[in-house]
Design a protein around this motif. Structure first.
Motif, mmCIF file in Angstrom:
data_model
loop_
_atom_site.group_PDB
_atom_site.id
_atom_site.type_symbol
_atom_site.label_atom_id
_atom_site.label_comp_id
_atom_site.label_asym_id
_atom_site.label_seq_id
_atom_site.Cartn_x
_atom_site.Cartn_y
_atom_site.Cartn_z
ATOM 1 N N UNK A 63 1.128 -0.867 0.449
ATOM 2 C CA UNK A 63 0.209 -0.145 -0.251
ATOM 3 C C UNK A 63 0.593 1.713 0.176
ATOM 4 N N UNK A 64 2.075 1.267 0.668
ATOM 5 C CA UNK A 64 3.134 2.356 0.799
ATOM 6 C C UNK A 64 3.397 2.901 -0.753
ATOM 7 N N UNK A 65 3.967 1.561 -0.770
ATOM 8 C CA UNK A 65 4.532 2.045 -2.603
ATOM 9 C C UNK A 65 3.681 2.165 -3.172
ATOM 10 N N UNK B 528 10.649 0.094 0.319
ATOM 11 C CA UNK B 528 9.324 0.015 1.099
ATOM 12 C C UNK B 528 9.012 0.351 2.416
ATOM 13 N N UNK B 529 10.535 0.846 3.210
ATOM 14 C CA UNK B 529 10.069 0.979 4.690
ATOM 15 C C UNK B 529 9.896 2.699 3.862
ATOM 16 N N UNK B 530 11.260 3.050 3.267
ATOM 17 C CA UNK B 530 11.302 4.715 2.833
ATOM 18 C C UNK B 530 9.982 5.052 2.040
ATOM 19 N N UNK B 532 7.143 3.942 3.593
ATOM 20 C CA UNK B 532 6.506 4.256 4.428
ATOM 21 C C UNK B 532 6.435 5.493 5.360
ATOM 22 N N UNK B 533 7.975 5.448 5.140
ATOM 23 C CA UNK B 533 8.302 7.065 5.893
ATOM 24 C C UNK B 533 7.841 7.984 5.031
ATOM 25 N N UNK B 534 7.958 8.297 4.144
ATOM 26 C CA UNK B 534 8.000 9.852 2.893
ATOM 27 C C UNK B 534 6.269 9.823 3.178
ATOM 28 N N UNK B 535 6.017 8.566 2.815
ATOM 29 C CA UNK B 535 3.414 8.529 2.808
ATOM 30 C C UNK B 535 3.730 9.375 3.836
ATOM 31 N N UNK B 536 3.793 8.639 5.174
ATOM 32 C CA UNK B 536 3.391 9.019 6.506
ATOM 33 C C UNK B 536 3.901 10.155 7.052
ATOM 34 N N UNK B 537 4.911 10.381 6.664
ATOM 35 C CA UNK B 537 5.340 11.941 7.607
ATOM 36 C C UNK B 537 5.028 13.069 6.258
ATOM 37 N N UNK B 538 4.074 12.859 4.913
ATOM 38 C CA UNK B 538 3.960 13.871 4.386
ATOM 39 C C UNK B 538 2.445 13.741 4.281
ATOM 40 N N UNK B 539 1.885 12.547 4.801
ATOM 41 C CA UNK B 539 0.240 12.780 4.931
ATOM 42 C C UNK B 539 -0.715 12.807 6.086
ATOM 43 N N UNK B 540 -0.035 11.682 6.898
ATOM 44 C CA UNK B 540 -0.572 11.620 8.288
ATOM 45 C C UNK B 540 -0.680 10.487 8.205
ATOM 46 N N UNK B 541 -0.553 9.394 7.394
ATOM 47 C CA UNK B 541 -1.539 8.183 7.088
ATOM 48 C C UNK B 541 -0.563 7.525 7.992
ATOM 49 N N UNK B 542 -1.713 6.402 9.478
ATOM 50 C CA UNK B 542 -1.144 5.934 10.266
ATOM 51 C C UNK B 542 -0.637 7.188 11.429
ATOM 52 N N UNK B 543 -0.751 8.123 11.395
ATOM 53 C CA UNK B 543 -0.202 8.753 12.939
ATOM 54 C C UNK B 543 -1.187 8.867 14.099
ATOM 55 N N UNK B 544 -0.026 8.797 15.262
ATOM 56 C CA UNK B 544 -1.373 8.641 16.077
ATOM 57 C C UNK B 544 -1.993 10.472 17.084
#
Lengths: 162, 544
Positions: A63-65, B528-530, B532-544
Motif C-alpha cells: 500500500x505504501x509503495x 518499502x520502508x522508505x 512508508x516513511x515518505x507517505x507517513x511523514x507527508x500525509x499523516x497516514x497512520x499517525x497517532x
C-alpha cells in the motif's frame, strides 16, 4: 486495568488507524500497548524486513509503495520540497553570509547608514524580517497547496490499509 | 549612582528582598498546584509523554517558546546586549533563525512519523534496537548538558537576586530547583509540564512587554536616542553599536563565534525537549501552526530583548550592570528597579521582585521540560526499545511509564550532583555545547532518514555516534577544560583544539559519518520502508 481502558479510549477515538502497521495484529484483538509503542514501525525486533502480513490483512508495504508512486502523492511531495528545500538553502546561506561577514569584513559592517544605524544593524534587522517573511510564505504555501490534498490522501491510505 | 551601586553589590538585601521571596513562593505554589491538578487527569503513556495530544496550536506555541526561552535568554541575552551592544544582538539571531529549520523540515514530518521521541522517527525505517540505543543516548547527553546549564544558572541567579551571595545558598537553590522539577515531572508528566510552560511564557511575554513599553515611554519612542544614550553610557562609545566588542579580539574568537552560530542555527531542530512538544498536538497541521506561534513569540521576545538590553545600558549603565554580575545576568531586574522609580522607591522594589519572580518561573519551567525529555529518552528509547530482556518479553505500557517516572527521579538526582560540581562552568558555554551536540548527533540522522532514500541503519547509527563522540572529545581537548586561567582544570594544559565550541568541526563530521556508514553498508536500504516513511511523514497516514 485503568491503563488498558484509557488506551482503548484513544484507540477508538482515532478512526482509520492502520492495523497492518503492527506486524499484522488484527485491529479487533486488543493490541498490547507496548507492542504499539515499541513498534511505531512494523517489527519491534531486529528484523529489517517488512513484517509478514497475517492472513487476511493487507500488505502495508504494498500500500505504501503504491501510494508513494501515485500522482497525488508526488504532487504533495513536490509542493513541500519545492518550497522547503530551496527556502532552507536560502535562509542558511543568508544567515551564514551574515555570520561570516562579522568575521571577514568588520570594516564594512561598521559603515554608518543613518543616525546610529550601521550596516551590521541593518543586516541584523534583515534577519528578523526574513525569518518572519519566510514563516508567513511557508505557512501560506502549506495551507493553500498541501493541506487538503495531504488529508485526503491520509484517509485514502488508511482506508486501503484497513 | 551610589544607590544603584549599593543595589548592585547586594547590600539591598536587608529585608527588602522579602517581597521577591514571597513572589518566588507564589510561583512554587502555583506550579505545584498545576502539577497536582494535571497529574490526576490520565496516567497512560500517551498522557505522560504527550499530555494526551489534545493541546491547541496556540497553547503548544506558547509552551514551545516557554521551553526555548530559558533564563539564558531572558537574563543572559539582555545582559550581553547591555554589556556588548551589537554583539549581544548577533548572539540572539541564531536562536531565532533556527526555528525556520524546525518549521520547514522537522515539525510536521516528525509529528506525522513519530510517537513520543525523536528515535521513533528513525525506527520507522531502521532496525529499531540499534537506532534507539544511539538516539536515546544522544538525547540523554543533550538533555543532561542543557539541564546542568540551567541549574547552574539557577543557582547563581537566585543567590544573586535574593542577595544571599555565594556558598550554601547557591547549593541549596540547585537542590531545591532539582527537587521541584522531579515533582513536576513524576507527578504531572507532560500535561503539567506543558501548562507550566504556558503560564511561564505568558508571564515572560507580559513582563517583557511591560518593561519594553516603559523603556520606550522613557525615551518618548525615540529609538535612535535610545541607541545613542546606550552607547554613551556603555563606556565603549560608538564601538558599542558596532560588531567586535565581544567576539572580535582575534581570528580564533571570530571563528569560535561562527562555530557557535552554526551550532545554534542547526541545534534547535535536534533538541529532544523541543521535538517532544510536537507530539502534544493532534495533527501535523497543528504542529506547524504551533511552530508559527512559537516563531512569532520568540522573534517578538528577542526584538524586545534588544530594547531591554539597550535600555539597561542607557538607564542603569553598563558599569553598574557589570558590577552587579560580570556576565550581565541581572541587567533586566536592575532595569526594572530603575524603571519603577529607582531602587529606593516602592514601585522600583515591586517591579524588581516581579521580574525576578518571572525569571525564577522561567528556570523552573525549562528544567521541567528537560527532565521530561530525558526521562522519555531513557524509558521509551533505551529501557523499552533498545535493551534486551532475558526472557524475551515486551515491556508493558504500565512498566514503561513507571520506568519513565523513576528515571525522572534518577536523572534529576544526577543533574543535581553534576550541577554542584559544574558550578564553575560558564552557563552560556554549556548551552552552546548542548546545541552543538544536538546539531552534530541528532540533526544529520534525522534529516537523512526523512529525505535520503538510500540511508541505512548503519548510516543512522554512525551519524549519531559520529557527531556525538567528536563533539564531546573536542570539548575535552578545548581551552574550556584545560590550558587557560578560566578553564575547568586551570592547573594543567592538554588542549589541542583552539575553539570553545566544537560545532564547526563536529556537525560536518556527523553528516560525513552518516554518509560513510550508508555507502559502506552491507544491507541496502529497504525501499518499502522508505516509502512508508515518505507517505507517513507527508500525509499523516497512520499517525497517532
Amino acid at each position: 486495568m485503568a491503563q488498558q481502558q484509557s488506551f482503548d479510549w484513544w484507540d477508538g477515538r482515532l478512526p482509520g488507524r492502520p492495523a497492518a502497521l503492527w506486524a499484522g495484529v488484527p485491529a479487533q484483538a486488543t493490541p498490547s500497548p507496548s507492542a504499539s509503542s515499541a513498534a511505531a514501525a512494523a517489527g519491534a525486533g531486529d528484523a529489517p524486513a517488512p513484517a509478514v502480513p497475517a492472513p487476511g490483512a493487507v500488505d502495508a508495504a504494498e500500500v505504501y509503495r503504491a501510494v508513494q508512486s501515485s500522482e497525488a502523492f508526488a504532487r504533495i511531495r513536490r509542493d513541500h520540497r519545492g518550497f522547503a528545500l530551496p527556502a532552507t538553502a536560502l535562509f542558511l546561506t543568508w544567515y551564514l553570509f551574515y555570520l561570516v561577514a562579522q568575521a571577514a569584513a568588520p570594516e564594512l559592517m561598521r559603515r554608518q547608514l543613518a543616525g546610529p544605524l550601521n550596516v551590521a544593524w541593518l543586516l541584523a534587522l534583515g534577519q528578523f524580517a526574513s525569518t518572519f517573511l519566510l514563516t508567513w510564505r511557508y505557512a501560506r504555501n502549506a495551507r493553500t497547496k498541501r493541506d487538503r490534498a495531504a488529508l485526503e490522501l491520509r484517509w485514502d491510505t488508511q482506508d486501503r490499509l484497513r | 549612582m551610589s544607590a544603584r551601586a549599593a543595589l548592585a553589590a547586594g547590600a539591598w538585601s536587608s529585608g527588602r528582598h522579602g517581597l521577591a521571596v514571597a513572589l518566588f513562593a507564589v510561583v512554587v505554589l502555583v506550579t505545584l498546584g498545576i502539577t497536582l491538578w494535571a497529574g490526576r487527569r490520565g496516567r497512560a503513556a500517551e498522557d505522560f509523554y504527550a499530555g494526551g495530544r489534545g493541546f491547541s496550536p496556540l497553547q503548544n506555541g506558547l509552551a514551545l517558546s516557554g521551553d526555548y526561552l530559558s533564563a539564558a535568554s531572558f537574563l543572559g541575552v539582555t545582559g550581553l546586549i547591555a554589556l556588548y551592544g551589537y554583539d549581544g544582538v548577533l548572539y540572539s539571531i541564531g536562536f531565532l533563525v533556527a526555528w525556520l529549520l524546525v518549521l520547514m523540515l522537522v515539525a510536521e514530518l516528525v509529528r506525522n512519523a513519530g510517537r513520543y521521541t525523536l528515535a521513533d522517527v528513525l525506527a520507522v525505517r531502521m532496525r529499531a534496537r540499534p537506532v534507539r540505543a544511539a538516539a536515546g543516548t544522544a538525547g540523554l547527553v543533550v538533555s543532561l548538558l542543557y539541564l546542568v546549564a540551567q541549574m547552574v544558572g539557577a543557582g547563581s541567579l537566585v543567590a544573586l537576586l535574593l542577595g544571599t551571595g555565594d556558598g550554601p545558598a547557591k547549593t541549596w537553590t540547585i537542590v531545591g530547583v532539582g527537587a521541584l522539577m522531579i515533582v513536576y515531572v513524576t507527578v504531572g508528566g507532560m500535561r503539567a509540564t506543558t501548562w507550566i510552560q504556558i503560564v511561564k511564557a505568558v508571564l515572560l511575554v507580559a513582563g517583557s512587554v511591560l518593561l519594553t513599553v516603559l523603556v520606550l515611554v522613557r525615551f518618548h519612542g525615540d529609538l535612535a536616542g535610545l541607541m545613542r544614550t546606550a552607547a554613551e553610557r556603555s563606556g565603549a562609545g560608538d564601538a558599542y553599536l558596532e560588531p567586535g566588542l565581544r567576539y572580535g579580539a582575534s581570528l580564533t574568537s571570530r571563528l569560535d563565534f561562527v562555530s557557535l552560530g552554526l551550532a545554534l542555527v542547526l541545534g534547535t531542530a535536534g533538541l529532544p525537549h523541543i521535538v517532544c512538544r510536537f507530539y502534544t498536538v493532534p495533527t501535523a497541521r497543528a504542529a506547524r501552526r504551533s511552530t508559527i506561534w512559537a516563531i512569532g513569540l520568540v522573534g517578538g521576545f528577542y526584538l524586545m530583548a534588544v530594547v531591554l538590553g539597550l535600555g539597561a545600558a542607557a538607564l542603569v549603565g553598563s558599569a553598574a550592570v557589570r558590577r552587579a554580575n560580570p556576565a550581565g545576568n541581572t541587567a533586566v531586574p536592575l532595569l526594572a528597579a530603575e524603571l519603577g522609580g529607582g531602587p529606593g522607591s516602592t514601585r522600583g522594589v515591586l517591579l524588581f521582585a516581579l521580574i525576578s519572580a518571572i525569571a525564577f518561573a522561567t528556570i523552573l519551567a525549562v528544567v521541567a521540560g528537560l527532565t521530561l525529555a530525558s526521562s522519555a529518552a531513557f524509558a521509551h528509547d533505551l529501557y523499552a526499545g533498545a535493551w534486551r530482556r532475558g526472557d524475551g518479553t515486551q515491556v508493558t505500557e504500565r512498566q514503561e511509564v513507571l520506568a519513565a517516572r523513576l528515571s525522572a527521579v534518577a536523572i534529576g538526582a544526577l543533574a543535581i550532583v553534576l550541577s554542584l560540581f559544574a558550578q564553575r562552568l560558564n552557563v552560556a558555554f554549556l548551552v552552546g555545547l548542548a546545541f552543538a551536540v544536538a546539531a552534530s548527533a541528532n540533526l544529520p540522522t534525522l534529516l537523512y532518514s526523512l529525505f535520503w532514500s538510500r540511508f541505512t541503519t548503519r548510516g543512522a547509527v554512525w551519524a549519531v555516534y559520529g557527531g556525538l563522540v567528536p563533539a564531546v572529545l573536542l570539548v575535552v581537548f578545548s581551552p574550556v577544560v584545560s590550558g587557560t586561567a578560566a578553564s575547568v582544570l586551570p592547573g594543567v594544559d592538554f588542549h589541542l583544539f583552539p575553539l570553545e565550541n566544537p560545532g564547526l568541526v563536529s556537525i560536518p563530521l556527523g553528516f560525513l559519518a552518516g554518509w560513510i556508514g550508508t555507502v559502506t553498508s552491507r544491507e541496502p536500504a529497504d525501499p518499502a520502508r522508505f516509502a512508508e516513511m515518505e507517505v507517513r511523514s507527508l500525509t499523516g497516514a497512520g499517525a497517532v
